[in-house]
Design a protein around this motif. Structure first.
Motif, PDB file in Angstrom:
ATOM      1  N   LYS A 172       0.835  -1.200   0.000  1.00  0.00           N
ATOM      2  CA  LYS A 172       0.000   0.000   0.000  1.00  0.00           C
ATOM      3  C   LYS A 172       0.871   1.251   0.000  1.00  0.00           C
ATOM      4  N   GLU A 173       1.927   1.226   0.815  1.00  0.00           N
ATOM      5  CA  GLU A 173       2.820   2.381   0.883  1.00  0.00           C
ATOM      6  C   GLU A 173       3.531   2.600  -0.446  1.00  0.00           C
ATOM      7  N   PHE A 174       3.945   1.511  -1.084  1.00  0.00           N
ATOM      8  CA  PHE A 174       4.586   1.613  -2.396  1.00  0.00           C
ATOM      9  C   PHE A 174       3.628   2.269  -3.394  1.00  0.00           C
ATOM     10  N   SER A 175       2.367   1.819  -3.393  1.00  0.00           N
ATOM     11  CA  SER A 175       1.390   2.334  -4.348  1.00  0.00           C
ATOM     12  C   SER A 175       1.087   3.805  -4.080  1.00  0.00           C
ATOM     13  N   LYS A 176       0.995   4.192  -2.814  1.00  0.00           N
ATOM     14  CA  LYS A 176       0.724   5.587  -2.471  1.00  0.00           C
ATOM     15  C   LYS A 176       1.850   6.487  -2.969  1.00  0.00           C
ATOM     16  N   LEU A 177       3.093   6.060  -2.729  1.00  0.00           N
ATOM     17  CA  LEU A 177       4.241   6.837  -3.177  1.00  0.00           C
ATOM     18  C   LEU A 177       4.252   6.959  -4.694  1.00  0.00           C
ATOM     19  N   TYR A 178       3.945   5.849  -5.367  1.00  0.00           N
ATOM     20  CA  TYR A 178       3.951   5.864  -6.831  1.00  0.00           C
ATOM     21  C   TYR A 178       2.882   6.806  -7.368  1.00  0.00           C
ATOM     22  N   GLU A 179       1.660   6.656  -6.882  1.00  0.00           N
ATOM     23  CA  GLU A 179       0.554   7.473  -7.389  1.00  0.00           C
ATOM     24  C   GLU A 179       0.750   8.956  -7.076  1.00  0.00           C
ATOM     25  N   LYS A 180       1.335   9.258  -5.928  1.00  0.00           N
ATOM     26  CA  LYS A 180       1.546  10.642  -5.527  1.00  0.00           C
ATOM     27  C   LYS A 180       2.625  11.319  -6.369  1.00  0.00           C
ATOM     28  N   VAL A 186       2.588  -1.878 -14.181  1.00  0.00           N
ATOM     29  CA  VAL A 186       3.204  -1.182 -13.040  1.00  0.00           C
ATOM     30  C   VAL A 186       2.866  -1.899 -11.742  1.00  0.00           C
ATOM     31  N   ALA A 187       1.624  -2.400 -11.641  1.00  0.00           N
ATOM     32  CA  ALA A 187       1.219  -3.121 -10.436  1.00  0.00           C
ATOM     33  C   ALA A 187       2.100  -4.333 -10.202  1.00  0.00           C
TER      34      ALA A 187
END
Length: 264
Positions: A143-151, A160-161
């Motif tokens: 989740k943290e990885f995805s948040k950083l990526y999207e931000k 990408v996933a």
């Protein structure tokens, strides 16, 4: 050759989506092939898949071969007349009656399996929400990885996933964040540049932020040692030069003294 579809979207069967033997890329390749596998088979070339998935032709060929080895598809070739040169490749999905793309000729429906009501005619659509639910919400770290990526980098698609899943299992989140920070500092905050930074770290076995700090400290110490070595060498050379000059002056003085003695 024009590739035609006779559907209003794609539906990924449970046995494909939950298949642990298939990678995410193999799953999306499979449904794309399935959507193009009409009465005569799928004639899509590696160039088509390369453009569609934004991958190299070689990578596309590897994925298709992998699906064949896993007995998900069958590949046959049509050769040019009186030649061994391949005219076209035909890909057929195996056991198509029990899995694959549903022909939704009655329009969109709200299916429990996850079919999106926003599918458009003649578009292969994979529900990104399903991808995120399956991969991005896998655990807190991801989740943290995805948040950083999207931000910082943008929206997450299927490819990408899969990469984020791999990275979350390879490096820690603080290291991933640092890679993004470096890319931002250099005004090159894009996926390719971030991948390059991480690849350099992995080449020297750095997988955590603590290891990166230790590596940078080691490099700093090595640089200081080299600087000290250069300074020491410079001083030795200067002292040696001074000693040489002193010796030369002493030699000249001794020679002059002897000359004077001879004159006397």
């Amino acid at each position: 050759m024009t590739l035609e579809r006779a559907f209003k979207g794609i539906w990924i069967p449970k046995e494909i989506w939950l298949n642990k033997e298939l990678t995410l890329l193999e799953k999306v390749f499979f449904v794309e092939i399935d959507s193009l596998d009409n009465e005569s088979g799928c004639f899509a070339s590696n160039e088509y898949f390369s453009t569609f998935f934004d991958l190299s032709k070689n990578r596309c060929s590897e994925i298709i071969k992998s699906l064949e080895k896993k007995k998900m598809i069958r590949i046959s070739y049509v050769y040019k007349e009186n030649s061994k040169a391949i005219d076209k490749r035909i890909i057929r999905v195996l056991d198509k009656s029990n899995r694959g793309v549903r022909n939704l000729d009655r329009g969109t429906r709200n299916l429990e399996e996850g079919y999106s009501e926003n599918c458009e005619d003649n578009n292969t659509y994979i529900n990104n929400t399903s991808i995120n639910s399956m991969y991005i919400n896998k655990d807190d770290s991801l989740k943290e990885f995805s948040k950083l990526y999207e931000k910082n980098l943008g929206l997450i698609n299927g490819i990408v996933a899969e990469w984020l899943v791999e990275m979350s299992e390879t490096i820690d989140c603080k290291l991933f964040k640092r890679a993004i920070e470096i890319a931002t500092e250099k005004s090159k905050c894009n996926l390719g540049y971030v991948k390059g930074i991480i690849r350099q770290w992995l080449d020297v076995n750095i997988t955590t932020y603590e290891q990166l700090e230790a590596y940078q400290l080691q490099k700093k110490n090595q640089k200081e040692v080299k600087s000290n070595d250069r300074e020491t060498k410079r001083r030795v050379q200067e002292e040696s030069s001074e000693n040489d000059r002193a010796s030369e002056e002493a030699r000249r003085a001794e020679l002059l003294r002897r000359i004077r003695e001879l004159d006397d």
